[in-house]
Design a protein around this motif. Structure first.
Motif, PDB file in Angstrom:
ATOM      1  N   SER A   1       0.849  -1.194   0.000  1.00 26.35           N
ATOM      2  CA  SER A   1       0.000   0.000   0.000  1.00 26.35           C
ATOM      3  C   SER A   1       0.883   1.242   0.000  1.00 26.35           C
ATOM      4  CB  SER A   1      -0.931   0.009   1.224  1.00 26.35           C
ATOM      5  OG  SER A   1      -0.171  -0.019   2.416  1.00 26.35           O
ATOM      6  N   ARG A   2       0.348   2.306  -0.586  1.00 20.12           N
ATOM      7  CA  ARG A   2       1.092   3.567  -0.657  1.00 20.12           C
ATOM      8  C   ARG A   2       0.124   4.692  -1.006  1.00 20.12           C
ATOM      9  NH1 ARG A   2       1.798   5.266  -5.876  1.00 20.12           N
ATOM     10  NH2 ARG A   2       1.395   3.700  -7.515  1.00 20.12           N
ATOM     11  N   LEU A   3       0.646   5.907  -0.946  1.00 21.93           N
ATOM     12  CA  LEU A   3      -0.067   7.089  -1.427  1.00 21.93           C
ATOM     13  C   LEU A   3       0.281   7.326  -2.891  1.00 21.93           C
ATOM     14  CD1 LEU A   3       0.095   9.780   1.407  1.00 21.93           C
ATOM     15  CD2 LEU A   3      -1.957   8.741   0.458  1.00 21.93           C
ATOM     16  N   SER A   4      -0.679   7.835  -3.639  1.00 21.19           N
ATOM     17  CA  SER A   4      -0.405   8.094  -5.050  1.00 21.19           C
ATOM     18  C   SER A   4       0.590   9.237  -5.232  1.00 21.19           C
ATOM     19  CB  SER A   4      -1.710   8.419  -5.790  1.00 21.19           C
ATOM     20  OG  SER A   4      -2.307   9.586  -5.243  1.00 21.19           O
ATOM     21  N   SER A   5       0.659  10.147  -4.283  1.00 22.96           N
ATOM     22  CA  SER A   5       1.591  11.276  -4.369  1.00 22.96           C
ATOM     23  C   SER A   5       1.944  11.727  -2.960  1.00 22.96           C
ATOM     24  CB  SER A   5       0.957  12.436  -5.153  1.00 22.96           C
ATOM     25  OG  SER A   5       1.811  13.557  -5.142  1.00 22.96           O
ATOM     26  N   THR A   6       3.236  11.779  -2.708  1.00 29.93           N
ATOM     27  CA  THR A   6       3.700  12.284  -1.415  1.00 29.93           C
ATOM     28  C   THR A   6       3.962  13.783  -1.451  1.00 29.93           C
ATOM     29  OG1 THR A   6       5.966  11.709  -2.042  1.00 29.93           O
ATOM     30  CG2 THR A   6       4.710  10.066  -0.785  1.00 29.93           C
ATOM     31  N   LEU A   7       3.991  14.366  -2.647  1.00 28.17           N
ATOM     32  CA  LEU A   7       4.210  15.813  -2.751  1.00 28.17           C
ATOM     33  C   LEU A   7       2.946  16.586  -2.431  1.00 28.17           C
ATOM     34  CD1 LEU A   7       6.329  15.868  -6.041  1.00 28.17           C
ATOM     35  CD2 LEU A   7       7.133  15.916  -3.667  1.00 28.17           C
ATOM     36  N   ILE A   8       1.799  16.060  -2.851  1.00 26.48           N
ATOM     37  CA  ILE A   8       0.516  16.714  -2.558  1.00 26.48           C
ATOM     38  C   ILE A   8      -0.372  15.682  -1.876  1.00 26.48           C
ATOM     39  CG2 ILE A   8      -1.341  18.132  -3.502  1.00 26.48           C
ATOM     40  CD1 ILE A   8       0.300  18.500  -5.988  1.00 26.48           C
TER      41      ILE A   8
END
Length: 517
Positions: A410-417
């Motif tokens: 599992s992960r986030l699609s974007s760590t910048l936003i």
């Protein structure tokens, strides 16, 4: 009369004259020798009257004919390529039918694939905008033509020759199709075998085998378990959709033992060991059932167990759930960090190849009395222990690890936003299975080869050992017929043995009488 003598000079002059006649003209790219040959052939074939008067006209026609054949500006029509034929079929998907706007505003049986494509693109998976748009229109045409109550894009399975686009739909009432059970097929085979034996061997019928194969687990009812949904496949958007058959437990158990790529042809045979009972359409349906049972997930709380099933004592065998209208969504950051926020909403497939266990030792009620008496004489086998799988809505954190590797990532699609990101889930057990969740929305999709990751070299089971020869011994070996002398000698020896046995018995009786006195 002697033939005329041709000297060497005459031969050289004839060869030089023929070479002169065969000299090609730079304008017409022809020579006089070929022209005279064609002209004389034309004269001999047509044999016109007054040849000397029309000789020049025929010569001109021969030249014109050769010139038109060589200088023709007409070209053969190009053959229509496969890409052009596919584009022509896909063009029909973009034609707008005449439908009232009020009917279009009604809730559709098809989810918004454009929105799903957007979120999948954020997650870094999917099929691309252009292909998703064509698939959206193709699935829309499927829903309208078949009148499906609910339909969604299941995914895409890759093949060697062509691919499969898979759509998942709910069964309609009255859409059940008759399918022969294993018992009915075996009964028909027995009838055909008996008819063949009676036809060719009326005077000397063959002995009938009493072997009965072990019972097979029956198919699950339409709309339940592994056959809860119906699946349609097509090779490209715009091509016809094909409905896959229902799946049987033996097909699922056999598919677990083999590892084979898809060819892209539904009627292709599945050459494997152990032998697969069916063609590629059945194998595809079995793999879809396995992938769905292992990778169809949803946020915890989105579904809830039905109230009438929750009141039952046995809550493990619940086979359906409903949407929780009070679901408010989960934080994206929490879903990307913890697998306990995801749950399975599709039933687990047991080792038997079904979602619900059945006892194969139970005898049917219509057995004959003779069979029932024979069964009573036999020892009753131990009652098998029912197999129970994990219940519905089991968290993903309870999934077993394989080779110390987590079955999910599992992960986030974007760590910048991160405030506009979506939670993404990837299956390590079935590469190609993905899921995303954001607010109250989620979706599952599969894009892969339809194979399970084993983390080991594929080693199919060995074939069974060959059967042993029957044991030979004096008790089963047929002896040769003895000769007359040998037979008489055997009879005399047998009589002597019997007389000796009688004498021995008389002596024992006399000894017993003396002891009694």
């Amino acid at each position: 009369m002697d033939p005329p003598v041709v000297d060497q000079d005459s031969r050289q002059q004839a060869a030089a004259f023929k070479a002169f006649l065969m000299k090609s003209s730079p304008k017409s790219n022809s020579n006089l020798y070929d022209h005279l040959t064609h002209l004389l052939t034309k004269v001999m074939n047509e044999r016109p009257d007054n040849v000397v008067d029309v000789f020049e006209e025929m010569s001109l026609n021969v030249k014109l004919g050769l010139f038109q054949d060589m200088q023709s500006t007409l070209r053969d029509l190009p053959q229509t390529s496969a890409a052009e034929m596919l584009a022509e079929q896909q063009r029909l998907l973009f034609s707008r039918p005449e439908v009232d706007q009020e009917d279009e505003m009604i809730e559709s049986a098809l989810p918004n694939l454009n929105e799903i494509s957007f979120y999948l693109e954020q997650a870094g998976v999917g099929l691309g905008r252009e292909e998703m748009q064509r698939i959206f229109l193709a699935v829309k045409h499927l829903v309208e033509s078949q009148g499906l109550p609910r339909c969604r894009l299941w995914g895409k399975i890759l093949g060697i020759e062509s691919n499969y686009i898979v759509a998942e739909a709910e069964y309609r009432e009255g859409d059940e199709e008759y399918e022969q059970t294993t018992e009915e097929i075996l009964a028909e085979e027995d009838k055909e075998g008996d008819a063949w034996e009676n036809e060719g061997n009326e005077m000397d019928p063959l002995s009938k085998s009493i072997y009965k194969p072990p019972p097979l687990a029956p198919k699950e009812a339409i709309g339940t378990g592994t056959n809860k949904f119906v699946y349609y496949v097509c090779k490209e958007p715009g091509l016809p959709w094909v409905k896959l058959p229902s799946v049987s437990p033996v097909q699922i158990t056999t598919a677990r033992k083999i590892l084979r790529f898809f060819t892209g042809r539904l009627d292709a045979p599945v050459e494997s060991y152990p032998p697969f009972p069916g063609n590629e359409a059945n194998y595809l349906r079995a793999q879809i059932a396995r992938i769905s049972a292992g990778t169809q997930v949803s946020p915890s709380g989105y579904y809830q167990v039905r109230e009438e099933e929750a009141d039952e004592e046995d809550g493990v065998n619940q086979d359906s759930c409903e949407v929780n209208l009070d679901f408010e969504g989960l934080p994206v950051g929490e879903m990307s960090e913890s697998l306990s926020t995801w749950v399975h909403h599709v039933q687990h497939i047991l080792q038997q190849g079904r979602c619900t266990w059945v006892n194969l030792n139970l005898k049917p009620e219509d057995d004959s009395n003779e069979e029932a008496e024979a069964d009573e004489m036999k020892e009753e086998p131990d009652e098998p222990e029912p197999e129970v799988g994990p219940p519905l809505l089991t968290p993903l954190s309870q999934d077993a690890e394989i080779f110390n590797i987590s079955p999910w990532s599992s992960r986030l699609s974007s760590t910048l936003i991160p405030q506009h990101a979506v939670a993404v889930l990837h299956s390590n057990l079935w590469p190609g299975a993905h899921a995303y969740a954001v607010e109250k929305k989620f979706e599952n999709i599969y894009v892969g080869w339809g194979l399970k990751c084993t983390w080991a070299v594929c080693s199919p089971p060995l074939p069974p050992p060959p059967q042993k020869e029957y044991h030979r011994g004096p008790e089963i070996t047929e002896t040769l017929n003895p000769l007359l002398d040998e037979e008489q000698a055997n009879e005399e020896a047998l009589e002597e043995q019997q007389s000796a046995q009688e004498e021995l018995e008389e002596e024992e009786e006399e000894e017993e009488e003396e002891d009694d006195d």
